[in-house]
Design a protein around this motif. Sequence first.
Motif, mmCIF file in Angstrom:
data_model
loop_
_atom_site.group_PDB
_atom_site.id
_atom_site.type_symbol
_atom_site.label_atom_id
_atom_site.label_comp_id
_atom_site.label_asym_id
_atom_site.label_seq_id
_atom_site.Cartn_x
_atom_site.Cartn_y
_atom_site.Cartn_z
ATOM 1 N N ALA A 105 -59.693 -9.115 53.435
ATOM 2 C CA ALA A 105 -60.928 -8.315 53.490
ATOM 3 C C ALA A 105 -62.157 -9.223 53.510
ATOM 4 O O ALA A 105 -63.107 -8.973 54.259
ATOM 5 N N ARG A 106 -62.147 -10.295 52.720
ATOM 6 C CA ARG A 106 -63.281 -11.236 52.714
ATOM 7 C C ARG A 106 -63.432 -11.917 54.076
ATOM 8 O O ARG A 106 -64.546 -12.111 54.555
ATOM 9 N N LEU A 107 -62.316 -12.277 54.706
ATOM 10 C CA LEU A 107 -62.404 -12.866 56.050
ATOM 11 C C LEU A 107 -63.025 -11.874 57.027
ATOM 12 O O LEU A 107 -63.857 -12.244 57.854
ATOM 13 N N GLY A 108 -62.629 -10.615 56.923
ATOM 14 C CA GLY A 108 -63.218 -9.581 57.783
ATOM 15 C C GLY A 108 -64.715 -9.453 57.570
ATOM 16 O O GLY A 108 -65.472 -9.287 58.528
ATOM 17 N N GLU A 109 -65.157 -9.549 56.330
ATOM 18 C CA GLU A 109 -66.586 -9.495 56.023
ATOM 19 C C GLU A 109 -67.346 -10.676 56.638
ATOM 20 O O GLU A 109 -68.540 -10.576 56.891
ATOM 21 N N GLN A 110 -66.624 -11.769 56.879
ATOM 22 C CA GLN A 110 -67.222 -12.964 57.491
ATOM 23 C C GLN A 110 -67.031 -12.952 59.010
ATOM 24 O O GLN A 110 -67.188 -13.975 59.663
ATOM 25 N N GLU A 111 -66.701 -11.786 59.543
ATOM 26 C CA GLU A 111 -66.541 -11.560 60.983
ATOM 27 C C GLU A 111 -65.382 -12.313 61.616
ATOM 28 O O GLU A 111 -65.409 -12.661 62.796
ATOM 29 N N VAL A 112 -64.347 -12.573 60.817
ATOM 30 C CA VAL A 112 -63.110 -13.132 61.344
ATOM 31 C C VAL A 112 -62.205 -11.953 61.686
ATOM 32 O O VAL A 112 -62.009 -11.056 60.872
ATOM 33 N N ASP A 113 -61.677 -11.951 62.891
ATOM 34 C CA ASP A 113 -60.756 -10.907 63.316
ATOM 35 C C ASP A 113 -59.381 -11.208 62.719
ATOM 36 O O ASP A 113 -58.831 -12.279 62.971
ATOM 37 N N VAL A 114 -58.853 -10.295 61.921
ATOM 38 C CA VAL A 114 -57.589 -10.545 61.231
ATOM 39 C C VAL A 114 -56.529 -9.558 61.693
ATOM 40 O O VAL A 114 -56.740 -8.349 61.689
ATOM 41 N N THR A 115 -55.380 -10.129 62.080
ATOM 42 C CA THR A 115 -54.211 -9.334 62.443
ATOM 43 C C THR A 115 -53.103 -9.653 61.458
ATOM 44 O O THR A 115 -52.864 -10.822 61.136
ATOM 45 N N VAL A 116 -52.432 -8.630 60.983
ATOM 46 C CA VAL A 116 -51.279 -8.801 60.111
ATOM 47 C C VAL A 116 -50.027 -8.487 60.918
ATOM 48 O O VAL A 116 -49.965 -7.473 61.613
ATOM 49 N N VAL A 117 -49.044 -9.376 60.840
ATOM 50 C CA VAL A 117 -47.748 -9.197 61.475
ATOM 51 C C VAL A 117 -46.738 -9.013 60.348
ATOM 52 O O VAL A 117 -46.655 -9.859 59.453
ATOM 53 N N SER A 118 -45.993 -7.912 60.378
ATOM 54 C CA SER A 118 -45.097 -7.619 59.272
ATOM 55 C C SER A 118 -43.917 -6.774 59.717
ATOM 56 O O SER A 118 -44.011 -6.028 60.692
ATOM 57 N N SER A 124 -57.906 -6.056 60.451
ATOM 58 C CA SER A 124 -58.452 -5.394 61.642
ATOM 59 C C SER A 124 -57.347 -4.747 62.472
ATOM 60 O O SER A 124 -57.536 -3.689 63.050
ATOM 61 N N HIS A 125 -56.191 -5.416 62.537
ATOM 62 C CA HIS A 125 -55.069 -4.954 63.354
ATOM 63 C C HIS A 125 -53.774 -5.252 62.615
ATOM 64 O O HIS A 125 -53.729 -6.135 61.766
ATOM 65 N N HIS A 126 -52.714 -4.555 62.995
ATOM 66 C CA HIS A 126 -51.398 -4.919 62.480
ATOM 67 C C HIS A 126 -50.359 -4.734 63.581
ATOM 68 O O HIS A 126 -50.498 -3.891 64.455
ATOM 69 N N ILE A 127 -49.349 -5.598 63.512
ATOM 70 C CA ILE A 127 -48.244 -5.576 64.466
ATOM 71 C C ILE A 127 -46.962 -5.483 63.655
ATOM 72 O O ILE A 127 -46.743 -6.288 62.741
#
Length: 156
Positions: free
Chosen positions: A110-123, A137-140
């Motif tokens: 969440a902190r990375l997202g607040e710093q405008e980093v696009d975050v994808t989780v792969v799980s 931001s996204h998940h796969i």
Amino acid sequence: MNSTGERSLHLIDIENLTGSPSPSREGVRWYQLAYEALHIGPVDQVVVACSHRAAPNVRFGWQGGRHLWRSGKNGADLALLAVIEKERVAECFNSVILASGDGIFADAIARLGEQEVDVTVVSRPESLSRSLRMAASHHILFPYPPIELDMLGTPA
């Protein structure tokens, strides 16, 4: 650079991705090849973390990248969190791809997202925590290995 001109950081909790605290070398290799199909750019960085017990199979199964080992409860998670917290990730990367479903990462993501980093989780579907899914931001959802690997020590 990758096709979008961005630089990504890939953080791999291999034990979580494989669903095993002791993945086989063949299982780790299968997951690396499947993960690489997501597209790792030539300037991207890959960090693979696991416990010291899984380290030999992970080191020889996942070729390339930076390998981190940390023992104890949530060892791999804590090693990857240290990368996020201490290595200026938001300054150096446009996007982060986290291969884990563990909720322990939710606040850092969440902190990375607040710093405008696009975050994808792969799980894997059953291991993606609600809090992590909401923070990213996204998940796969990741596939399972073929049945032959199941017999070699990587659970389905």
